[in-house]
Design a protein around this motif. Structure first.
Motif, PDB file in Angstrom:
ATOM      1  N   SER A 211       0.845  -1.196   0.000  1.00  0.00           N
ATOM      2  CA  SER A 211       0.000   0.000   0.000  1.00  0.00           C
ATOM      3  C   SER A 211       0.878   1.242   0.000  1.00  0.00           C
ATOM      4  O   SER A 211       2.008   1.227   0.496  1.00  0.00           O
ATOM      5  CB  SER A 211      -0.927   0.009   1.217  1.00  0.00           C
ATOM      6  OG  SER A 211      -0.169   0.037   2.413  1.00  0.00           O
ATOM      7  N   ILE A 212       0.346   2.303  -0.600  1.00  0.00           N
ATOM      8  CA  ILE A 212       1.062   3.572  -0.710  1.00  0.00           C
ATOM      9  C   ILE A 212       0.094   4.700  -0.382  1.00  0.00           C
ATOM     10  O   ILE A 212      -1.030   4.725  -0.906  1.00  0.00           O
ATOM     11  CB  ILE A 212       1.613   3.776  -2.140  1.00  0.00           C
ATOM     12  CG1 ILE A 212       2.591   2.653  -2.501  1.00  0.00           C
ATOM     13  CG2 ILE A 212       2.290   5.141  -2.264  1.00  0.00           C
ATOM     14  CD1 ILE A 212       2.974   2.639  -3.964  1.00  0.00           C
ATOM     15  N   ARG A 213       0.520   5.614   0.464  1.00  0.00           N
ATOM     16  CA  ARG A 213      -0.287   6.798   0.772  1.00  0.00           C
ATOM     17  C   ARG A 213       0.280   7.976  -0.001  1.00  0.00           C
ATOM     18  O   ARG A 213       1.392   8.427   0.263  1.00  0.00           O
ATOM     19  CB  ARG A 213      -0.282   7.072   2.263  1.00  0.00           C
ATOM     20  CG  ARG A 213      -1.011   6.014   3.098  1.00  0.00           C
ATOM     21  CD  ARG A 213      -0.783   6.237   4.567  1.00  0.00           C
ATOM     22  NE  ARG A 213       0.649   6.150   4.887  1.00  0.00           N
ATOM     23  CZ  ARG A 213       1.191   6.637   6.001  1.00  0.00           C
ATOM     24  NH1 ARG A 213       0.442   7.261   6.891  1.00  0.00           N
ATOM     25  NH2 ARG A 213       2.482   6.506   6.220  1.00  0.00           N
ATOM     26  N   THR A 215      -0.125  11.928  -1.219  1.00  0.00           N
ATOM     27  CA  THR A 215      -0.772  13.204  -0.943  1.00  0.00           C
ATOM     28  C   THR A 215      -0.470  14.183  -2.065  1.00  0.00           C
ATOM     29  O   THR A 215       0.653  14.242  -2.590  1.00  0.00           O
ATOM     30  CB  THR A 215      -0.300  13.798   0.406  1.00  0.00           C
ATOM     31  OG1 THR A 215      -0.957  15.055   0.607  1.00  0.00           O
ATOM     32  CG2 THR A 215       1.201  14.001   0.432  1.00  0.00           C
ATOM     33  N   THR A 240      -2.204  -1.129  -3.470  1.00  0.00           N
ATOM     34  CA  THR A 240      -3.296  -0.223  -3.117  1.00  0.00           C
ATOM     35  C   THR A 240      -2.750   1.186  -2.891  1.00  0.00           C
ATOM     36  O   THR A 240      -1.772   1.368  -2.154  1.00  0.00           O
ATOM     37  CB  THR A 240      -4.006  -0.691  -1.838  1.00  0.00           C
ATOM     38  OG1 THR A 240      -4.516  -2.016  -2.049  1.00  0.00           O
ATOM     39  CG2 THR A 240      -5.144   0.244  -1.466  1.00  0.00           C
ATOM     40  N   VAL A 241      -3.353   2.164  -3.549  1.00  0.00           N
ATOM     41  CA  VAL A 241      -2.942   3.561  -3.389  1.00  0.00           C
ATOM     42  C   VAL A 241      -4.021   4.301  -2.618  1.00  0.00           C
ATOM     43  O   VAL A 241      -5.184   4.343  -3.042  1.00  0.00           O
ATOM     44  CB  VAL A 241      -2.703   4.231  -4.754  1.00  0.00           C
ATOM     45  CG1 VAL A 241      -2.308   5.699  -4.556  1.00  0.00           C
ATOM     46  CG2 VAL A 241      -1.622   3.489  -5.531  1.00  0.00           C
ATOM     47  N   GLU A 242      -3.636   4.847  -1.487  1.00  0.00           N
ATOM     48  CA  GLU A 242      -4.550   5.659  -0.670  1.00  0.00           C
ATOM     49  C   GLU A 242      -4.276   7.125  -0.985  1.00  0.00           C
ATOM     50  O   GLU A 242      -3.185   7.644  -0.710  1.00  0.00           O
ATOM     51  CB  GLU A 242      -4.316   5.376   0.814  1.00  0.00           C
ATOM     52  CG  GLU A 242      -5.226   6.162   1.732  1.00  0.00           C
ATOM     53  CD  GLU A 242      -4.937   5.872   3.198  1.00  0.00           C
ATOM     54  OE1 GLU A 242      -5.471   6.608   4.049  1.00  0.00           O
ATOM     55  OE2 GLU A 242      -4.167   4.933   3.479  1.00  0.00           O
ATOM     56  N   LEU A 243      -5.235   7.792  -1.590  1.00  0.00           N
ATOM     57  CA  LEU A 243      -5.057   9.167  -2.036  1.00  0.00           C
ATOM     58  C   LEU A 243      -5.518  10.141  -0.954  1.00  0.00           C
ATOM     59  O   LEU A 243      -6.686  10.153  -0.570  1.00  0.00           O
ATOM     60  CB  LEU A 243      -5.836   9.392  -3.330  1.00  0.00           C
ATOM     61  CG  LEU A 243      -5.618  10.726  -4.050  1.00  0.00           C
ATOM     62  CD1 LEU A 243      -4.144  10.951  -4.337  1.00  0.00           C
ATOM     63  CD2 LEU A 243      -6.441  10.752  -5.336  1.00  0.00           C
ATOM     64  N   LEU A 244      -4.587  10.956  -0.458  1.00  0.00           N
ATOM     65  CA  LEU A 244      -4.868  11.953   0.568  1.00  0.00           C
ATOM     66  C   LEU A 244      -4.878  13.327  -0.101  1.00  0.00           C
ATOM     67  O   LEU A 244      -3.827  13.934  -0.340  1.00  0.00           O
ATOM     68  CB  LEU A 244      -3.806  11.898   1.664  1.00  0.00           C
ATOM     69  CG  LEU A 244      -3.566  10.510   2.304  1.00  0.00           C
ATOM     70  CD1 LEU A 244      -2.420  10.583   3.294  1.00  0.00           C
ATOM     71  CD2 LEU A 244      -4.834  10.005   2.962  1.00  0.00           C
ATOM     72  N   GLU A 256       3.364  10.959   7.741  1.00  0.00           N
ATOM     73  CA  GLU A 256       1.970  11.317   7.468  1.00  0.00           C
ATOM     74  C   GLU A 256       1.527  10.877   6.078  1.00  0.00           C
ATOM     75  O   GLU A 256       0.322  10.764   5.809  1.00  0.00           O
ATOM     76  CB  GLU A 256       1.790  12.823   7.632  1.00  0.00           C
ATOM     77  CG  GLU A 256       1.986  13.298   9.066  1.00  0.00           C
ATOM     78  CD  GLU A 256       1.834  14.801   9.222  1.00  0.00           C
ATOM     79  OE1 GLU A 256       1.814  15.274  10.377  1.00  0.00           O
ATOM     80  OE2 GLU A 256       1.735  15.491   8.194  1.00  0.00           O
ATOM     81  N   ALA A 257       2.493  10.654   5.180  1.00  0.00           N
ATOM     82  CA  ALA A 257       2.223  10.131   3.843  1.00  0.00           C
ATOM     83  C   ALA A 257       3.511   9.488   3.340  1.00  0.00           C
ATOM     84  O   ALA A 257       4.582   9.677   3.930  1.00  0.00           O
ATOM     85  CB  ALA A 257       1.740  11.221   2.896  1.00  0.00           C
ATOM     86  N   ASP A 258       3.395   8.720   2.262  1.00  0.00           N
ATOM     87  CA  ASP A 258       4.566   8.043   1.702  1.00  0.00           C
ATOM     88  C   ASP A 258       5.128   8.778   0.490  1.00  0.00           C
ATOM     89  O   ASP A 258       6.343   8.846   0.298  1.00  0.00           O
ATOM     90  CB  ASP A 258       4.200   6.611   1.283  1.00  0.00           C
ATOM     91  CG  ASP A 258       3.680   5.784   2.436  1.00  0.00           C
ATOM     92  OD1 ASP A 258       4.251   5.910   3.544  1.00  0.00           O
ATOM     93  OD2 ASP A 258       2.710   5.027   2.250  1.00  0.00           O
TER      94      ASP A 258
END
Length: 419
Positions: A211-213, A215, A240-244, A256-258
């Motif tokens: 997974s990758i966060r 921003t 999985t990419v988590e978009l902030l 806080e993000a990658d």
């Protein structure tokens, strides 16, 4: 037989074992005339190789080879072979394999002068295969895309390292010698192993997971990241990419993000690595309807004659926002916004003029450029990754994909505008 009895203690079991060890030593060392003698040290500390009933076996040169290397029966190698329960010797036993590998890896030095085997460059095997398959150095060179002299030089280097000819040079081409045929079989095995390795690595790349966060700002997420994610997930469905989405800047170094995609000046601070992307030029836009009704400025000096939409908050510090604020001093301000996405909506509604990066403004069919981007009006774009995860395979694959995608989009936009 008497000589063997005097040396080994005379037991028939020993004599049978010695004959078999001679055969194995020939296989292990590849020497044509080797005799084996057993030292009568039992229970020696053999470290990890210590076996129940094992005895150190010393290999001696015999016959012509012994005479060539000064001194009859000088010891050249030792290997521990099991003799427990009279089991037959295994030519693939770890001890035999280890000795064979050590023998092949190291040239003989002070004892076997004159028969040194130099190190083999495994890259030379590719040339052996090519010549064997093509039948000549010239055709092999054509297939490999190199000069014929290169092929001949690599063959000669390998033959010199091995100490034996691999080909018979004939007017009609190259014919393998018996040793050459054996080298080709080995080279084919190496080729298959390399091909299997490359296939396995390719499969590994295709099966990345994690997974990758990420921003970024709302406008960059809509214009660049959303379409980029589709093509990335087609290649790496298990990532999985988590978009902030946030206009405020999250602290990557604190976790806080990658990954971050930002339009800004050079990133500062420790704990991150940054990759510079193509710069983003800005210019002034308005809606087609506004231009048809009110007209539009053709230069910086005319901006103050029109309605403008200004930015506030963090957005007011962007290059385009500051440039417009200076150029439109005294112009009527019809609206303020703290979001580029909202600015686009206000521009499309015909509220006035606003500054946008061309990568965003040009994508909106309802908007038009008032004039070409001023040379001084550009902002840097950076892809930033948290340092401690930069070498993770799925993170590296994602960063490479995003960077490649953005460079392509910028290049296509420039080409379309020039056309």
């Amino acid at each position: 037989m008497d000589a063997h009895r005097s040396e080994f203690g005379g037991t028939p079991h020993h004599l049978g074992r010695v004959a078999e060890v001679e055969r194995i030593a020939h296989i292990a060392f590849g020497q044509g005339d080797i005799h084996v003698s057993e030292t009568l040290r039992r229970g020696a500390d053999l470290g990890q190789s210590r076996l129940a009933g094992a005895r150190p076996i010393g290999c001696r040169l015999g016959g012509a080879a012994r005479g060539q290397h000064q001194g009859r029966g000088q010891r050249v190698k030792s290997v521990t072979l099991p003799t427990h329960n009279n089991s037959p010797l295994d030519t693939q036993a770890p001890q035999i394999v280890a000795v064979r590998e050590r023998w092949n890896a190291r040239p003989c030095t002070h004892i076997l002068r004159g028969c040194s085997i130099g190190p083999v460059d495994w890259g030379d095997l590719r040339y052996v295969l090519a010549v064997a398959r093509a039948g000549s150095a010239l055709r092999a060179a054509q297939q490999l895309g190199v000069n014929q002299t290169t092929v001949l030089r690599r063959l000669e280097a390998l033959e010199a390292a091995l100490g034996v000819p691999l080909f018979e040079r004939r007017r009609s081409g190259h014919k393998l010698t018996p040793v050459g045929e054996r080298v080709v079989r080995t080279a084919e095995c190496v080729e298959r192993e390399v091909q299997d390795l490359m296939s396995a690595l390719d499969a590994h790349r295709r099966s990345l997971s994690g997974s990758i966060r990420l921003t970024t700002s709302e406008s960059l997420a809509a214009r660049l990241i959303a379409p980029c994610l589709r093509s990335f997930q087609e290649r790496h469905p298990d990532v999985t990419v988590e978009l902030l989405v946030a206009d405020e800047r999250l602290d990557l170094a604190r976790g806080e993000a990658d990954v971050a995609l930002r339009a800004s000046s050079t990133p500062q601070g420790a704990g991150v690595v940054a990759r510079r992307l193509p710069d983003a030029p800005w210019t002034i836009y308005c809606s087609r309807a506004y231009a048809a009704e009110r007209g539009m400025p053709r230069s910086r000096e005319e901006i103050a004659q029109y309605d403008v939409i200004r930015m506030e908050g963090r957005m007011a510090r962007l290059e385009g926002s500051r440039w417009l604020a200076e150029a439109a001093a005294g112009a009527p301000i019809r609206c303020r916004s703290n979001s580029l996405t909202n600015l686009v909506s206000n521009l499309k509604a015909g509220l006035g003029l606003g500054a946008l990066p061309t990568i965003i403004g040009d994508a909106e069919s309802d908007l038009v450029r008032c004039f070409p981007p001023p040379p001084e009006l550009t902002s840097q774009m950076w892809l930033i990754v948290r340092e401690e995860i930069k070498d993770h395979a799925h993170v590296r694959a994602f960063a490479d994909h995003v960077a490649t995608y953005i460079r392509r989009i910028v290049a296509e936009a420039d080409s379309a505008r020039q056309a």
